[in-house]
Motif scaffolding. Structure first.
Motif, PDB file in Angstrom:
ATOM      1  N   ASN A  37      44.234  36.262  45.543  1.00  0.00           N
ATOM      2  CA  ASN A  37      42.926  36.819  45.257  1.00  0.00           C
ATOM      3  C   ASN A  37      42.624  36.883  43.750  1.00  0.00           C
ATOM      4  OD1 ASN A  37      42.542  37.215  48.012  1.00  0.00           O
ATOM      5  ND2 ASN A  37      43.478  39.275  47.921  1.00  0.00           N
ATOM      6  N   ARG A  38      43.149  35.921  43.025  1.00  0.00           N
ATOM      7  CA  ARG A  38      42.928  35.837  41.577  1.00  0.00           C
ATOM      8  C   ARG A  38      42.138  34.572  41.276  1.00  0.00           C
ATOM      9  NH1 ARG A  38      45.394  32.766  37.999  1.00  0.00           N
ATOM     10  NH2 ARG A  38      47.026  32.238  39.519  1.00  0.00           N
ATOM     11  N   CYS A  39      41.139  34.708  40.419  1.00  0.00           N
ATOM     12  CA  CYS A  39      40.320  33.554  40.035  1.00  0.00           C
ATOM     13  C   CYS A  39      41.051  32.704  39.007  1.00  0.00           C
ATOM     14  CB  CYS A  39      38.986  34.007  39.438  1.00  0.00           C
ATOM     15  SG  CYS A  39      37.829  34.705  40.631  1.00  0.00           S
ATOM     16  N   GLU A  40      41.055  31.413  39.232  1.00  0.00           N
ATOM     17  CA  GLU A  40      41.492  30.452  38.219  1.00  0.00           C
ATOM     18  C   GLU A  40      40.220  29.790  37.686  1.00  0.00           C
ATOM     19  OE1 GLU A  40      43.713  26.363  38.591  1.00  0.00           O
ATOM     20  OE2 GLU A  40      45.202  28.006  38.616  1.00  0.00           O
ATOM     21  N   CYS A  41      39.795  30.232  36.536  1.00  0.00           N
ATOM     22  CA  CYS A  41      38.475  29.857  36.023  1.00  0.00           C
ATOM     23  C   CYS A  41      38.437  28.412  35.553  1.00  0.00           C
ATOM     24  CB  CYS A  41      38.080  30.781  34.878  1.00  0.00           C
ATOM     25  SG  CYS A  41      37.952  32.521  35.356  1.00  0.00           S
ATOM     26  N   ASP A  42      37.238  27.841  35.657  1.00  0.00           N
ATOM     27  CA  ASP A  42      37.013  26.503  35.111  1.00  0.00           C
ATOM     28  C   ASP A  42      37.102  26.547  33.588  1.00  0.00           C
ATOM     29  OD1 ASP A  42      36.546  25.703  37.706  1.00  0.00           O
ATOM     30  OD2 ASP A  42      34.345  25.806  37.516  1.00  0.00           O
ATOM     31  N   LYS A  43      37.166  25.359  32.984  1.00  0.00           N
ATOM     32  CA  LYS A  43      37.248  25.261  31.533  1.00  0.00           C
ATOM     33  C   LYS A  43      36.043  25.965  30.891  1.00  0.00           C
ATOM     34  CE  LYS A  43      37.724  21.789  27.839  1.00  0.00           C
ATOM     35  NZ  LYS A  43      36.614  22.248  26.995  1.00  0.00           N
ATOM     36  N   ASP A  44      36.320  26.723  29.843  1.00  0.00           N
ATOM     37  CA  ASP A  44      35.310  27.432  29.050  1.00  0.00           C
ATOM     38  C   ASP A  44      34.688  28.620  29.791  1.00  0.00           C
ATOM     39  OD1 ASP A  44      35.680  25.680  26.921  1.00  0.00           O
ATOM     40  OD2 ASP A  44      34.120  24.314  27.624  1.00  0.00           O
ATOM     41  N   TYR A  45      35.325  29.081  30.856  1.00  0.00           N
ATOM     42  CA  TYR A  45      34.830  30.268  31.558  1.00  0.00           C
ATOM     43  C   TYR A  45      35.949  31.299  31.682  1.00  0.00           C
ATOM     44  CZ  TYR A  45      30.451  28.056  32.889  1.00  0.00           C
ATOM     45  OH  TYR A  45      29.216  27.457  32.849  1.00  0.00           O
ATOM     46  N   GLY A  46      35.545  32.573  31.742  1.00  0.00           N
ATOM     47  CA  GLY A  46      36.501  33.652  31.909  1.00  0.00           C
ATOM     48  C   GLY A  46      35.748  34.952  32.025  1.00  0.00           C
ATOM     49  N   ALA A  47      36.354  36.022  31.533  1.00  0.00           N
ATOM     50  CA  ALA A  47      35.703  37.342  31.505  1.00  0.00           C
ATOM     51  C   ALA A  47      36.086  37.991  30.194  1.00  0.00           C
ATOM     52  CB  ALA A  47      36.153  38.189  32.694  1.00  0.00           C
ATOM     53  N   GLY A  48      35.080  38.319  29.380  1.00  0.00           N
ATOM     54  CA  GLY A  48      35.384  38.820  28.046  1.00  0.00           C
ATOM     55  C   GLY A  48      36.078  37.732  27.259  1.00  0.00           C
ATOM     56  N   ASP A  49      37.209  38.049  26.698  1.00  0.00           N
ATOM     57  CA  ASP A  49      37.971  37.035  25.984  1.00  0.00           C
ATOM     58  C   ASP A  49      39.205  36.592  26.773  1.00  0.00           C
ATOM     59  OD1 ASP A  49      39.389  39.346  25.812  1.00  0.00           O
ATOM     60  OD2 ASP A  49      39.714  39.299  23.647  1.00  0.00           O
ATOM     61  N   GLU A  50      39.211  36.871  28.084  1.00  0.00           N
ATOM     62  CA  GLU A  50      40.314  36.487  28.953  1.00  0.00           C
ATOM     63  C   GLU A  50      39.916  35.281  29.801  1.00  0.00           C
ATOM     64  OE1 GLU A  50      43.238  37.743  28.825  1.00  0.00           O
ATOM     65  OE2 GLU A  50      42.780  39.406  27.458  1.00  0.00           O
ATOM     66  N   VAL A  51      40.898  34.477  30.162  1.00  0.00           N
ATOM     67  CA  VAL A  51      40.618  33.284  30.966  1.00  0.00           C
ATOM     68  C   VAL A  51      40.637  33.598  32.459  1.00  0.00           C
ATOM     69  CG1 VAL A  51      41.532  31.726  29.224  1.00  0.00           C
ATOM     70  CG2 VAL A  51      43.080  32.660  30.947  1.00  0.00           C
ATOM     71  N   PHE A  52      40.747  34.884  32.809  1.00  0.00           N
ATOM     72  CA  PHE A  52      40.781  35.264  34.222  1.00  0.00           C
ATOM     73  C   PHE A  52      39.545  36.090  34.557  1.00  0.00           C
ATOM     74  CE2 PHE A  52      45.186  34.980  32.625  1.00  0.00           C
ATOM     75  CZ  PHE A  52      45.578  33.858  33.343  1.00  0.00           C
ATOM     76  N   GLY A  53      39.689  37.153  35.314  1.00  0.00           N
ATOM     77  CA  GLY A  53      38.557  37.971  35.707  1.00  0.00           C
ATOM     78  C   GLY A  53      37.690  37.259  36.732  1.00  0.00           C
ATOM     79  N   ASP A  54      36.364  37.466  36.681  1.00  0.00           N
ATOM     80  CA  ASP A  54      35.482  36.886  37.688  1.00  0.00           C
ATOM     81  C   ASP A  54      34.806  35.595  37.195  1.00  0.00           C
ATOM     82  OD1 ASP A  54      33.740  37.845  35.828  1.00  0.00           O
ATOM     83  OD2 ASP A  54      32.524  39.035  37.221  1.00  0.00           O
ATOM     84  N   CYS A  55      35.265  35.057  36.045  1.00  0.00           N
ATOM     85  CA  CYS A  55      34.757  33.777  35.504  1.00  0.00           C
ATOM     86  C   CYS A  55      33.254  33.818  35.246  1.00  0.00           C
ATOM     87  CB  CYS A  55      35.077  32.615  36.449  1.00  0.00           C
ATOM     88  SG  CYS A  55      36.799  32.479  36.940  1.00  0.00           S
ATOM     89  N   SER A  56      32.728  34.980  34.924  1.00  0.00           N
ATOM     90  CA  SER A  56      31.277  35.112  34.742  1.00  0.00           C
ATOM     91  C   SER A  56      30.830  34.863  33.308  1.00  0.00           C
ATOM     92  CB  SER A  56      30.828  36.512  35.167  1.00  0.00           C
ATOM     93  OG  SER A  56      31.462  37.502  34.361  1.00  0.00           O
TER      94      SER A  56
END
Length: 406
Positions: A37-56
């Protein structure tokens, strides 16, 4: 009926459990939901300055930082988002650069006031030595090589941390200052203090143009004076206001012997320079010499002696409008055919790379002992108009005429 209700409750509970265990915001459509249940974000996406989170959120470009903290080895200028000179808009992935910075990731500095509309904004590596006068400057001999294009330092420039980052204004003719905001005023002699050394013989600036014929091999060996005959070239004069003026084609016509050819070409050069627009050269003299120089190649037992043909042009600036130091003349020696100005045949010359003593060049042969000041030191420049406001008792373009005794 009861069993149906139980089944519905179980299914609802199951769906609720699945919903609660899904990735946050379904990774906002910019990532992949993994088994934990963890997002693996596409390139140049993340949450805040993290590469995880909801990739928004979007990341912004990383560029070499203008200013940053050193690493453990004491090295500066690492890569930072927006080069450390802007804030990232997470909705668009674009940097909102601070004043004075622009480009992708705030990678470039801006030029002050956009050069005020009177210049071009150039990268630091595009700035050459010699200012507005093109040519390859040889500091060891005080010479300006005749091939066009100011001396660039691409090798050392490419090693600088701000290569292709720092920008500078290159002003149009007649303008100066860091932002090209000021008009230049005429310079001239101080009418009450005309010479730097009145105890010496009057000296006007003399420039020496030495052109070596390339010969059959291109390095000057076995060259002959007749290689100049029938060929044409031109001279460009750059005024103290950075204005460029180029003569009509100058033709090296053979006049029966070398002496006659020298006299005819000398006269032709004088008239061409004095005929430039606005009387930028009101008076000058020219003296042409054709001949041969000795040439030594190799060292020790392998030394060889040869001769090389040359054409030397000495120009003296003797008019009141060209008192003091003038920019070195430029030789238009490349072929320039139909549709090109001025139309010249060009000269086949040794211009670079064939030895320390055989490079065609332009140099100052004699320094003028006339002084040359803005507005003749008898007025002040109106930088908005580029006109001299002369003090009382003085008039003229550069306040060099005394209208009354003071």
């Amino acid at each position: 009926m009861a069993s149906s209700r139980v089944l519905a409750i179980v299914m609802a509970a199951t769906l609720s459990s699945v919903a609660l265990s899904a990735c946050p915001n379904l990774c906002s459509g910019h990532g992949t939901c993994k088994d934990d249940n963890r997002c693996e974000c596409d390139k140049d996406y993340g949450a805040g300055d993290e590469v995880f989170g909801d990739c928004s959120a979007m990341f912004c470009p990383y560029e070499i930082a203008w200013v940053d903290d050193p690493n453990q080895d004491g090295h500066y200028h690492s890569y930072r988002e927006c080069a450390g000179k802007g804030l990232c808009d997470r909705d668009t992935g674009e940097c909102d650069c601070f004043a004075g910075y622009t480009g992708k990731g705030c990678a470039r500095s801006t030029c002050p006031n956009d050069c005020s509309g009177h210049g071009t904004c150039e990268y630091i590596e595009e700035i050459g030595h010699g200012g507005i006068v093109p040519g390859h400057y040889d500091a060891t001999k005080g010479r300006l090589g005749i091939h066009k294009g100011s001396k660039k330092f691409e090798g050392s420039a490419s090693e600088m941390w701000d290569h292709h980052k720092t920008m500078k204004c290159v002003c149009d003719k007649g303008f100066f200052e860091i932002d090209c905001s000021k008009r230049m005023c005429h310079t001239g002699n101080d009418i009450l203090d005309k010479r730097l050394d009145t105890s010496d013989v009057l000296q006007t600036q003399k420039q020496n143009i030495t052109l070596y014929a390339a010969g059959p091999t291109g390095n000057g060996s076995a060259s002959v004076v007749s290689e100049f005959y029938g060929r044409s070239f031109a001279l460009t004069f750059v005024s103290t206001l950075n204005e460029s003026f180029t003569t009509i084609p100058l033709v090296v016509e053979f006049e029966g012997d070398e002496f006659g050819t020298e006299i005819a070409l000398s006269t032709q050069i004088e008239k061409a320079l004095e005929s430039l627009p606005n009387k930028v050269i009101d008076d000058c003299t020219a003296n042409v010499t054709l001949g041969y120089d000795s040439l030594q190649r190799g060292h020790g037992f392998g030394v060889q002696y040869d001769t090389i043909a040359f054409m030397q042009i000495e120009v003296a600036f003797v008019g009141e409008g060209v008192e003091g130091t003038q920019n070195l003349l430029q030789v238009e020696m490349n072929e320039c055919n139909d549709g090109c100005m001025p139309k010249v045949d060009g000269l086949n010359l040794v211009s670079a790379g064939f030895g320390a003593n055989v490079t065609s060049f332009v140099s100052e042969k004699m320094t003028a002992d006339y002084n040359s000041y803005e507005c003749g030191r008898r007025g002040k420049c109106d930088y908005d108009s580029g006109l001299c406001e002369c003090f009382g008792g003085y008039v003229g373009e550069h306040c060099s005429v005394q209208s009354s005794l003071v």
